[in-house]
Enzyme design. Structure first.
Site, PDB file in Angstrom:
ATOM      1  N   ARG A  57     -37.426  18.709   1.799  1.00 15.07           N
ATOM      2  CA  ARG A  57     -38.300  19.776   2.254  1.00 15.07           C
ATOM      3  C   ARG A  57     -37.715  21.040   1.704  1.00 15.07           C
ATOM      4  O   ARG A  57     -36.960  21.093   0.804  1.00 15.07           O
ATOM      5  CB  ARG A  57     -38.245  19.979   3.579  1.00 15.07           C
ATOM      6  CG  ARG A  57     -36.909  19.898   4.353  1.00 15.07           C
ATOM      7  CD  ARG A  57     -36.648  20.611   5.491  1.00 15.07           C
ATOM      8  NE  ARG A  57     -36.990  22.049   5.283  1.00 15.07           N
ATOM      9  CZ  ARG A  57     -36.362  22.971   4.846  1.00 15.07           C
ATOM     10  NH1 ARG A  57     -35.132  22.714   3.987  1.00 15.07           N
ATOM     11  NH2 ARG A  57     -36.498  24.004   4.440  1.00 15.07           N
ATOM     12  N   GLY A  58     -38.659  21.978   1.836  1.00 14.58           N
ATOM     13  CA  GLY A  58     -38.539  23.361   1.352  1.00 14.58           C
ATOM     14  C   GLY A  58     -39.341  23.269  -0.272  1.00 14.58           C
ATOM     15  O   GLY A  58     -39.062  22.197  -0.925  1.00 14.58           O
ATOM     16  N   ALA A  59     -39.936  24.093  -0.517  1.00 10.59           N
ATOM     17  CA  ALA A  59     -41.124  24.272  -1.554  1.00 10.59           C
ATOM     18  C   ALA A  59     -40.358  23.988  -2.953  1.00 10.59           C
ATOM     19  O   ALA A  59     -40.813  22.887  -3.593  1.00 10.59           O
ATOM     20  CB  ALA A  59     -41.709  25.504  -1.571  1.00 10.59           C
ATOM     21  N   ASP A 246     -43.732  29.412   0.484  1.00  9.71           N
ATOM     22  CA  ASP A 246     -44.133  28.092   0.026  1.00  9.71           C
ATOM     23  C   ASP A 246     -45.334  28.224  -0.862  1.00  9.71           C
ATOM     24  O   ASP A 246     -45.766  27.356  -1.542  1.00  9.71           O
ATOM     25  CB  ASP A 246     -44.729  27.146   1.442  1.00  9.71           C
ATOM     26  CG  ASP A 246     -43.326  26.641   1.989  1.00  9.71           C
ATOM     27  OD1 ASP A 246     -43.077  27.411   2.718  1.00  9.71           O
ATOM     28  OD2 ASP A 246     -43.110  25.599   1.858  1.00  9.71           O
ATOM     29  N   LYS A 257     -43.025  29.442   6.656  1.00  7.68           N
ATOM     30  CA  LYS A 257     -42.922  28.604   7.774  1.00  7.68           C
ATOM     31  C   LYS A 257     -43.757  29.299   8.911  1.00  7.68           C
ATOM     32  O   LYS A 257     -43.372  30.673   8.995  1.00  7.68           O
ATOM     33  CB  LYS A 257     -41.541  28.584   8.007  1.00  7.68           C
ATOM     34  CG  LYS A 257     -41.124  27.678   9.145  1.00  7.68           C
ATOM     35  CD  LYS A 257     -41.913  26.388   9.346  1.00  7.68           C
ATOM     36  CE  LYS A 257     -41.844  25.387   8.030  1.00  7.68           C
ATOM     37  NZ  LYS A 257     -42.734  24.143   8.431  1.00  7.68           N
TER      38      LYS A 257
HETATM   39  O1  MRU Z   1     -41.667  22.751   6.242  1.00 10.81           O
HETATM   40  P1  MRU Z   1     -40.358  23.017   5.400  1.00 10.81           P
HETATM   41  O2  MRU Z   1     -39.121  22.887   6.002  1.00 10.81           O
HETATM   42  O3  MRU Z   1     -40.461  22.531   4.136  1.00 10.81           O
HETATM   43  O4  MRU Z   1     -40.692  24.563   5.150  1.00 10.81           O
HETATM   44  C1  MRU Z   1     -39.872  25.341   4.195  1.00 10.81           C
HETATM   45  C2  MRU Z   1     -40.193  26.792   4.350  1.00 10.81           C
HETATM   46  O5  MRU Z   1     -41.056  27.245   4.925  1.00 10.81           O
HETATM   47  C3  MRU Z   1     -39.390  27.508   3.356  1.00 10.81           C
HETATM   48  O6  MRU Z   1     -38.915  28.885   3.904  1.00 10.81           O
HETATM   49  C4  MRU Z   1     -39.949  27.541   1.986  1.00 10.81           C
HETATM   50  O7  MRU Z   1     -40.229  26.276   1.369  1.00 10.81           O
HETATM   51  C5  MRU Z   1     -39.343  28.362   1.190  1.00 10.81           C
HETATM   52  S1  MRU Z   1     -37.771  27.462   0.511  1.00 10.81           S
HETATM   53  C6  MRU Z   1     -36.851  28.074  -0.736  1.00 10.81           C
END
Ligand code: MRU
Length: 366
Positions: A57-59, A246, A257
């Site tokens: 997970r995480g963009a 994201d 998020k």
């Molecule tokens: O749903 P997730 O855990 O994938 O959401 C992640 C986030 O919202 C992070 O803040 C975002 O992807 C930035 S990661 C460097």
């Protein structure tokens, strides 16, 4: 990132005995913080499931995972039809982070003109270039972010308190993180930083992941409930906010998020500087109104109803916290309008949100 004294990235390719790349390893983030488990992904479908269920997970990380997902597809069938349908499924495995589309389009741009027999090797190599580049972008973000933190710490002459939300650290990227990269950089040069970590309901990425990786690195931190941020700002206990993203519009609206917007509102009211740390692949140059144009992922209601944790006997279990048949809505992201954002920390420098369009053109094309 160093976990239990061993150097890791969040994703890496595996070779067989003939030195042919055959699979990808990931850290299963659904198991953290109670277990550190590495999982092998051997097919595109497995990668789609890993992205959708948030094992990765995480963009930036799901962008890298999608690139490897394309490489795994080329192992199965390197003809156009399979390439295109695999890419389509990867892009749609989660809708909000633009990095999935960015990485998949980059792979298609490289692979489509090649004869099918040449696609597999090219795909493995491009996916690892994407990973290496992610690491470099995040290191640069760390240094630019440090240039903001250092003078604040110098003026304050005591511990600097930075609030973050969700997890935008090592685990959300290939390595180093985005929002946490400046914090690691500051800690590494001896600046006394402390992090307020919003728990990030419903999936608790702050409580489970950010606190875990900050502990691994030895950065002082305190987990707070999502609703405590505004209060702490009123009490003068937050010097700056740094979050990840994201998808960011070319006009500087930041989608991140769920709960980020409320923190930005409180920060604006309390005149606490609010920064988003954003590598350029997270900018969607095709849109200019985040609230209108960004699809917000609606996730399974179970994520809100069921909470996972460690029982007293050491077993991990899930418990339901809602009365039976309760209706649940679970939007996973929100949009913070650019007017609430002090600056956007990128690998090319720190921009006012409305100045994002001044980033060099060659970046905008990818
Ligand atoms: O749903 P997730 O855990 O994938 O959401 C992640 C986030 O919202 C992070 O803040 C975002 O992807 C930035 S990661 C460097």
């Amino acid at each position: 990132m160093v976990v239990n004294h061993q150097q890791y990235r969040t994703i890496w390719p595996n070779e067989n005995l003939d030195r042919r790349l055959i699979s990808v390893s990931i850290i299963d983030q659904t198991k953290l913080p109670h277990a550190f488990e590495v999982v092998t992904i051997s097919t595109t479908q497995q990668m789609i499931v890993a992205i959708n269920t948030m094992m990765v997970r995480g963009a930036p990380l799901i962008g890298a995972a999608a690139a490897y997902g394309v490489a795994l597809a080329m192992q199965e069938d390197s003809e156009d039809a399979f390439l295109l349908s695999s890419a389509h499924q990867l892009v749609h495995s989660r809708p909000t982070a633009v990095n999935l589309r960015w990485a998949t389009e980059r792979m298609l741009t490289l692979l489509m003109p090649l004869p099918p027999a040449e696609r597999l090797a090219a795909a493995w190599s491009e996916a690892s270039v994407i990973c290496d580049q992610d690491v470099l972008l995040n290191q640069a973000i760390g240094q630019y972010g440090l240039s903001l933190i250092a003078p604040l710490a110098e003026n304050k002459k005591s511990r600097l308190n930075i609030l973050t939300h969700c997890n935008a650290g090592w685990l959300a990227t290939v390595d180093f993180g985005t929002a946490l990269a400046p914090i690691y950089a500051a800690h590494n040069v001896g600046i006394d930083v402390h992090v307020w970590v919003g728990e990030t309901r419903p999936r608790n990425q702050g409580a489970s992941l950010t606190s875990w990786e900050l502990s691994q690195h030895g950065v002082p931190h305190t987990v707070i409930s999502d609703n405590a941020g505004g209060h702490l700002m009123q009490q003068g206990q937050v010097d700056m906010v740094i979050v990840g993203a994201d998808r960011v519009t070319r006009t500087g609206d930041v989608c991140n998020k769920i709960g980020t917007y409320l923190k930005a509102l409180a920060a604006f009211d309390q005149k606490v500087p609010f920064y988003a740390a954003v590598p350029s692949p997270t900018i969607d140059w095709s849109i200019d109104d985040g609230i209108r144009d960004i699809q917000i992922e609606e996730r399974n209601p179970k994520e809100l109803a069921w909470v996972s944790g460690l029982l007293a006997n050491g077993e991990v279990a899930e418990v339901n916290i809602l009365p039976p048949n309760t209706q649940v809505a679970n939007p996973a992201f929100d949009v913070t309008p650019s007017r609430l954002i002090t600056g956007i920390i990128t690998e090319l420098g720190i921009f006012k949100p409305h100045q994002l369009g001044t980033m060099p053109l060659n970046i905008k094309k990818v």
